[in-house]
Structure formats: structure tokens, C-alpha cells
Design a protein around this motif. Structure first.
Motif, mmCIF file in Angstrom:
data_model
loop_
_atom_site.group_PDB
_atom_site.id
_atom_site.type_symbol
_atom_site.label_atom_id
_atom_site.label_comp_id
_atom_site.label_asym_id
_atom_site.label_seq_id
_atom_site.Cartn_x
_atom_site.Cartn_y
_atom_site.Cartn_z
ATOM 1 N N GLY A 77 0.957 -1.033 0.166
ATOM 2 C CA GLY A 77 -0.131 -0.258 0.047
ATOM 3 C C GLY A 77 0.969 1.222 0.042
ATOM 4 N N MET A 78 0.073 2.324 -0.130
ATOM 5 C CA MET A 78 0.676 3.768 -0.298
ATOM 6 C C MET A 78 1.781 4.010 0.950
ATOM 7 S SD MET A 78 -0.855 7.622 -0.455
ATOM 8 C CE MET A 78 -2.704 6.974 -0.594
ATOM 9 N N ALA A 79 1.061 3.642 2.015
ATOM 10 C CA ALA A 79 2.110 3.878 3.366
ATOM 11 C C ALA A 79 3.520 3.637 3.134
ATOM 12 C CB ALA A 79 1.694 3.270 4.581
ATOM 13 N N SER A 80 3.862 2.247 2.664
ATOM 14 C CA SER A 80 5.211 1.801 2.262
ATOM 15 C C SER A 80 6.141 2.766 1.410
ATOM 16 C CB SER A 80 5.334 0.502 1.809
ATOM 17 O OG SER A 80 4.390 0.354 0.514
ATOM 18 N N SER A 81 5.273 3.399 0.333
ATOM 19 C CA SER A 81 6.029 4.349 -0.464
ATOM 20 C C SER A 81 6.271 5.812 0.246
ATOM 21 C CB SER A 81 5.197 4.674 -1.655
ATOM 22 O OG SER A 81 4.823 3.487 -2.592
ATOM 23 N N GLY A 158 -1.643 6.006 4.146
ATOM 24 C CA GLY A 158 -0.521 6.866 3.957
ATOM 25 C C GLY A 158 -0.623 7.828 5.311
ATOM 26 N N ALA A 159 -0.495 9.123 5.174
ATOM 27 C CA ALA A 159 -0.516 10.005 6.426
ATOM 28 C C ALA A 159 -1.848 10.551 6.907
ATOM 29 C CB ALA A 159 0.115 11.241 6.011
ATOM 30 N N ARG A 160 -2.949 9.679 6.544
ATOM 31 C CA ARG A 160 -4.360 9.973 6.929
ATOM 32 C C ARG A 160 -4.508 10.077 8.694
ATOM 33 N NH1 ARG A 160 -8.086 6.982 3.691
ATOM 34 N NH2 ARG A 160 -7.474 8.552 2.146
ATOM 35 N N ARG A 161 -4.001 9.025 9.208
ATOM 36 C CA ARG A 161 -4.083 8.676 10.789
ATOM 37 C C ARG A 161 -3.351 9.782 11.396
ATOM 38 N NH1 ARG A 161 -2.815 2.899 12.564
ATOM 39 N NH2 ARG A 161 -4.641 2.725 11.173
ATOM 40 N N TYR A 162 -1.965 10.211 10.913
ATOM 41 C CA TYR A 162 -1.271 11.087 11.501
ATOM 42 C C TYR A 162 -1.718 12.460 11.745
ATOM 43 C CZ TYR A 162 2.755 13.615 13.175
ATOM 44 O OH TYR A 162 3.636 14.441 13.836
ATOM 45 N N LEU A 163 -2.481 12.797 10.474
ATOM 46 C CA LEU A 163 -3.238 14.178 10.208
ATOM 47 C C LEU A 163 -4.305 14.331 11.233
ATOM 48 C CD1 LEU A 163 -2.726 14.359 6.412
ATOM 49 C CD2 LEU A 163 -1.420 15.577 8.058
ATOM 50 N N ALA A 164 -4.999 13.399 11.345
ATOM 51 C CA ALA A 164 -6.253 13.244 11.847
ATOM 52 C C ALA A 164 -6.019 13.519 13.274
ATOM 53 C CB ALA A 164 -6.974 11.984 11.703
ATOM 54 N N ALA A 165 -4.785 13.155 13.829
ATOM 55 C CA ALA A 165 -4.698 13.125 15.354
ATOM 56 C C ALA A 165 -3.762 14.702 15.775
ATOM 57 C CB ALA A 165 -3.595 12.341 15.766
ATOM 58 N N HIS A 166 -3.719 15.657 14.526
ATOM 59 C CA HIS A 166 -3.023 16.679 14.642
ATOM 60 C C HIS A 166 -3.714 18.094 14.167
ATOM 61 C CE1 HIS A 166 0.059 13.737 15.219
ATOM 62 N NE2 HIS A 166 0.845 14.680 15.996
ATOM 63 N N ASP A 167 -3.449 19.201 14.685
ATOM 64 C CA ASP A 167 -3.994 20.402 13.901
ATOM 65 C C ASP A 167 -3.289 20.536 12.579
ATOM 66 O OD1 ASP A 167 -5.633 21.144 15.852
ATOM 67 O OD2 ASP A 167 -4.033 22.175 17.071
ATOM 68 N N VAL A 168 -3.976 20.663 11.593
ATOM 69 C CA VAL A 168 -3.527 20.638 10.303
ATOM 70 C C VAL A 168 -4.233 22.064 9.661
ATOM 71 C CG1 VAL A 168 -3.542 19.786 7.851
ATOM 72 C CG2 VAL A 168 -3.492 18.444 10.049
ATOM 73 N N LEU A 169 -3.225 22.859 9.040
ATOM 74 C CA LEU A 169 -3.875 24.164 8.231
ATOM 75 C C LEU A 169 -4.119 23.793 7.054
ATOM 76 C CD1 LEU A 169 -3.667 27.312 8.078
ATOM 77 C CD2 LEU A 169 -1.406 26.747 6.928
ATOM 78 N N GLU A 170 -5.451 24.095 6.600
ATOM 79 C CA GLU A 170 -6.200 23.779 5.568
ATOM 80 C C GLU A 170 -5.899 25.168 4.489
ATOM 81 O OE1 GLU A 170 -10.420 22.880 6.177
ATOM 82 O OE2 GLU A 170 -9.920 20.945 6.960
ATOM 83 N N VAL A 171 -5.334 24.809 3.212
ATOM 84 C CA VAL A 171 -4.938 26.017 2.376
ATOM 85 C C VAL A 171 -5.873 25.794 1.187
ATOM 86 C CG1 VAL A 171 -3.008 26.734 0.819
ATOM 87 C CG2 VAL A 171 -2.579 25.494 3.185
ATOM 88 N N ASP A 172 -6.553 26.889 1.110
ATOM 89 C CA ASP A 172 -7.688 26.674 -0.159
ATOM 90 C C ASP A 172 -6.971 26.945 -1.549
ATOM 91 O OD1 ASP A 172 -9.923 26.929 -1.537
ATOM 92 O OD2 ASP A 172 -10.624 29.152 -0.962
ATOM 93 N N CYS A 173 -7.110 26.064 -2.169
ATOM 94 C CA CYS A 173 -6.668 26.144 -3.677
ATOM 95 C C CYS A 173 -7.665 25.800 -4.545
ATOM 96 C CB CYS A 173 -5.753 24.585 -3.634
ATOM 97 S SG CYS A 173 -4.143 24.935 -2.692
ATOM 98 N N THR A 174 -8.835 26.202 -4.283
ATOM 99 C CA THR A 174 -10.105 26.160 -5.035
ATOM 100 C C THR A 174 -9.633 26.955 -6.312
ATOM 101 O OG1 THR A 174 -11.508 25.938 -3.244
ATOM 102 C CG2 THR A 174 -12.587 26.446 -5.348
ATOM 103 N N GLY A 175 -9.933 26.118 -7.565
ATOM 104 C CA GLY A 175 -9.813 27.000 -8.751
ATOM 105 C C GLY A 175 -8.478 26.884 -9.424
ATOM 106 N N LEU A 176 -7.306 26.394 -8.539
ATOM 107 C CA LEU A 176 -6.017 26.462 -8.933
ATOM 108 C C LEU A 176 -5.704 25.042 -9.491
ATOM 109 C CD1 LEU A 176 -4.242 28.277 -5.981
ATOM 110 C CD2 LEU A 176 -4.702 29.236 -8.043
#
Length: 193
Positions: A77-81, A158-176
Motif C-alpha cells: 500500500g501507499m504507506a510503504s511508498s 498514508g499520512a491520514r491517521r497522523y493528520l487526523a490526530a494533529h492540527d492541520v492548516l487547510e490551504v484553499d486551492c479552489t480553482g488552482l
């Protein structure tokens, strides 16, 4: 100024697609070539992690500007990559402050979206692009988080579990960029050459 590296995750076998996505041709170039070109426009270094049919991909694709890493455990799976890519950066000569993660099967990714997320790079950064309020790629991982991501990444998460347990800045890239991934071939298009 913070140094931002890109890690292009391109090791999967593309089970649903019928072939490794790195070898899929899209609008005149291979998906892996598009991802590397997009990444090298913004990041240095760029690491591309290959796995399924790695030798075929390496021979067929123009990966100029990228360092190729092989994931022998790509079938897990992706985690190994992700682990291979981040380990590669940990051993990189010269300091890298943050890693921008890109998936090979998102051909609508743009340098503009990468640059917007990379603008938040620092050793302690955790950021994710959003499109219309929905989290997608790229994901930015500051150096201080790499060990934790490596430790918690499993299977295709991948990093989903780690990100879920931490504060993550959401960066709006709508339209980019278009964050849509190519999970299956377009209808009526053969999946393999």
C-alpha cells in the motif's frame, strides 16, 4: 527561506485501473512525467517513488530533475511508498524543511496549487490543500512530523491517521487545480496498451 522537497508517490500497481498508473498516458505524456514536471516547477529536490513495474517506468518515462527511489514493498500500500520517500529525504544531503506529497494519479495538479501550499513550509508545518472545502492533495509535512508519519502510516492510508490526530492548516486551492484522481480508465478506453 525554507527548503521544500516533493515526494511523488507513483509505486502502485493500479489494480482498478488495470495497469500501474505511472505508465498511463494522459494528454500526450505519462502520468508520472506530468507529476514530476509539476513538482520540479516548484520543488528541489523532487523524489519519485516507483514500485510496480519500476524498471519499465524508469525506462519509459522522462524523469529528468527527479531522484528515483524504489519501493520493494509497494504491494503493501501507499504507506510503504510514503515511508520510502520520507526516509529518502531524511538522508538527503543538505537540509530539507518540509515535504510536499503528490499522487501520480492526479493529472490536474498544477504548480500554482503546489506553490500555494508550499508557501506554508516550515519544519513544524502540517498543511493540506482544500478544494471547495474538501481536503485533497498536495499535503505538506514539516520535517518535525516525518518520524511520526512514518511510524503511523499503514496500508493505503498514508499520512491520514497522523493528520487526523494533529492540527492541520487547510490551504484553499479552489480553482488552482483539479484534485480528481484517476481511479479507473475513462469508459470505452482500453486500460492497457
Amino acid at each position: 527561506m525554507n527548503t521544500v522537497a516533493a515526494v511523488v508517490l507513483a509505486a502502485g500497481g493500479g489494480r482498478r485501473y488495470g495497469m500501474p498508473k505511472a505508465l498511463v498516458e494522459y494528454e500526450g505524456s505519462l502520468l508520472v512525467e506530468r507529476a514530476v514536471r509539476t513538482a520540479t516547477a516548484i520543488c528541489d529536490p523532487v523524489l519519485v517513488v516507483l514500485g510496480a513495474q519500476a524498471v519499465d517506468v524508469w525506462r519509459a518515462a522522462d524523469l529528468g530533475g527527479a531522484t528515483v527511489l524504489a519501493n520493494q514493498d509497494w504491494e503493501t500500500g501507499m504507506a510503504s511508498s510514503l515511508r520510502v520517500g520520507l526516509d529518502g529525504l531524511r538522508g538527503w544531503p543538505g537540509r530539507v524543511d518540509a515535504a510536499l506529497l503528490l499522487l501520480v494519479d492526479v493529472p490536474g495538479m498544477t504548480p500554482e496549487a503546489l506553490a500555494r501550499v508550499a508557501g506554508h513550509a516550515s519544519p513544524d508545518a502540517l498543511a493540506v490543500a482544500t478544494y471547495g472545502g474538501v481536503r485533497a492533495h498536495p499535503v505538506l509535512l514539516g520535517r518535525e512530523h516525518w518520524a511520526g508519519v512514518i511510524e503511523t502510516a499503514t496500508g493505503d492510508e498514508g499520512a491520514r491517521r497522523y493528520l487526523a490526530a494533529h492540527d492541520v492548516l487547510e490551504v484553499d486551492c479552489t480553482g488552482l487545480a483539479d484534485p480528481t484522481d484517476l481511479d479507473v480508465p475513462p469508459s470505452g478506453v482500453p486500460s492497457a496498451p
